[in-house]
Scaffold this active site. Structure first.
Site, short mmCIF file in Angstrom:
data_model
loop_
_atom_site.label_atom_id
_atom_site.label_comp_id
_atom_site.label_asym_id
_atom_site.label_seq_id
_atom_site.Cartn_x
_atom_site.Cartn_y
_atom_site.Cartn_z
N GLY A 193 -33.93 31.85 -21.01
CA GLY A 193 -32.62 32.38 -21.33
C GLY A 193 -32.46 32.76 -22.79
O GLY A 193 -33.34 32.55 -23.63
N HIS A 194 -31.28 33.32 -23.10
CA HIS A 194 -31.00 33.80 -24.44
C HIS A 194 -30.95 32.67 -25.46
O HIS A 194 -30.49 31.57 -25.18
CB HIS A 194 -29.69 34.60 -24.47
CG HIS A 194 -28.50 33.83 -24.00
ND1 HIS A 194 -27.78 32.99 -24.83
CD2 HIS A 194 -27.89 33.77 -22.79
CE1 HIS A 194 -26.78 32.45 -24.16
NE2 HIS A 194 -26.83 32.91 -22.91
#
Length: 348
Positions: free
Chosen positions: A241-242
């Site tokens: 994920g980010h």
């Protein structure tokens, strides 16, 4: 066909010692079970003793304390698995494709391609992108605006590298991986009853000597960077994920999912299907068993297992005792009835 090599040549290359015929010629490498009479194999785990005793291999790489097999040629080393990997690489080198840009590729005039790079058919490279020396882009690769690819990278078919992603040297990215897609960030608007997207304006930074498996996705940061540390190896079908930061020399197995803003230390091993919640900090040298769910921070050197990230030792104790639960419940019921009987006797 690979040229054959003598056992003496192989031993010299891997720092081993031959026991047997140093002039015997090896034509290739294979497992103990599959090896033929001109092939080299290795023995590193006692569970494969039966395979060792039945192998047809010309020679076996093994430690000094490996069981003796009459008539077998040996190369004795400290780390047989590592030595075998080195020999296998020697017999099967990755052949560098010839440099140049295929006429079916589409290269923006403001992209910078090193003359030694190989750009195959149907590759798209956008404005301002940089492709380093000896880097190979297989058919269908997309390189976005402002991307930087270092030296000696290999991007297999249909890899997508979105705008402004930075990739270091000697990075291998397998087919269908996506780097720099938007992070999964939304805010709920109560009045409009809608999820409002948070702009994902950051980048992805891949350090040197990283491998990224097929179908893996590494999301762009909301702001700042998503970072994959030097020498980390990522399996197929992994979601990162980010704003995740992964330290150097990690091993991340298939179908792992890491939620946003998680920090993972150096030398961490995540087995298959591990899931990690957002904003978690995982220390250095942590080992996480398959299908573990982690929702809280993990200290350096820990081994964790289970759906709530138990310490590995506690999880093993729990699993060993779980099958005894029906019997324990019966015993608790019996003790409860006995206590009730004793209380009645006291009241008489």
């Amino acid at each position: 066909m690979n040229a054959s090599k003598t056992l003496g040549e192989i031993a010299q290359r891997i720092g081993g010692k031959v026991e047997g015929d140093v002039h015997a010629r090896v034509g290739g490498v294979a497992s103990l079970e599959a090896a033929g009479k001109t092939q080299l194999s290795y023995f590193a785990n006692p569970r494969y003793r039966k395979a060792l005793l039945g192998t047809q291999a010309l020679a076996v790489i093994a430690r000094e304390d490996a069981p003796h097999v009459e008539g077998m040629n040996w190369i004795r080393v400290a780390n047989p698995a590592l030595a075998f990997a080195q020999v296998a690489d020697w017999f099967n080198p990755r052949t560098q494709p010839p440099p140049g840009v295929d006429k079916a590729a589409r290269i923006h005039p403001e992209a910078c391609i090193h003359p030694s790079a190989c750009i195959m058919a149907n590759v798209v490279i956008e404005k301002g992108a940089v492709v380093g020396a000896h880097t190979v882009l297989f058919p269908g690769v997309f390189i976005g605006e402002g991307v930087v690819l270092g030296e000696g990278c290999w991007l297999y078919p249909n890899v997508v590298v979105m705008d402004k992603v930075e990739v270091g040297n000697r990075v291998t990215i397998y087919a269908g991986a996506v780097l720099g897609a938007d992070g999964f960030g939304y805010v709920f608007d109560v009045e409009k009853k809608a999820h409002v997207k948070i702009p994902q304006t950051g980048v992805v930074h891949i350090e040197d000597d990283v491998e990224i498996g097929a179908g893996t996705c590494i999301d762009r940061a909301t702001t700042g960077e998503t970072v994959i540390g030097r020498g980390t190896k990522i399996d197929n079908l992994v979601q990162i994920g980010h704003n995740v930061h992964i330290g150097p020399l990690g091993l991340i197995c298939g179908q792992v999912g890491i939620a946003g803003s998680t920090t993972i230390g150096a030398g961490v091993v995540l087995a298959g299907q591990v899931g990690i919640a957002d904003h978690v900090e995982i220390g250095n040298r942590v080992m996480v068993s398959a299908q573990t769910g982690i929702g809280r921070d993990v200290e350096d050197g820990a081994q964790v297992s289970g759906y709530s990230g138990f310490r590995h030792v506690d999880w093993l104790k729990f699993m060993l005792s779980a099958h005894k639960l029906p019997e324990l419940l019966k015993e608790v019921g019996r003790l409860k009835r006995r206590i009730e009987e004793l209380e009645k006797e006291e009241n008489l």
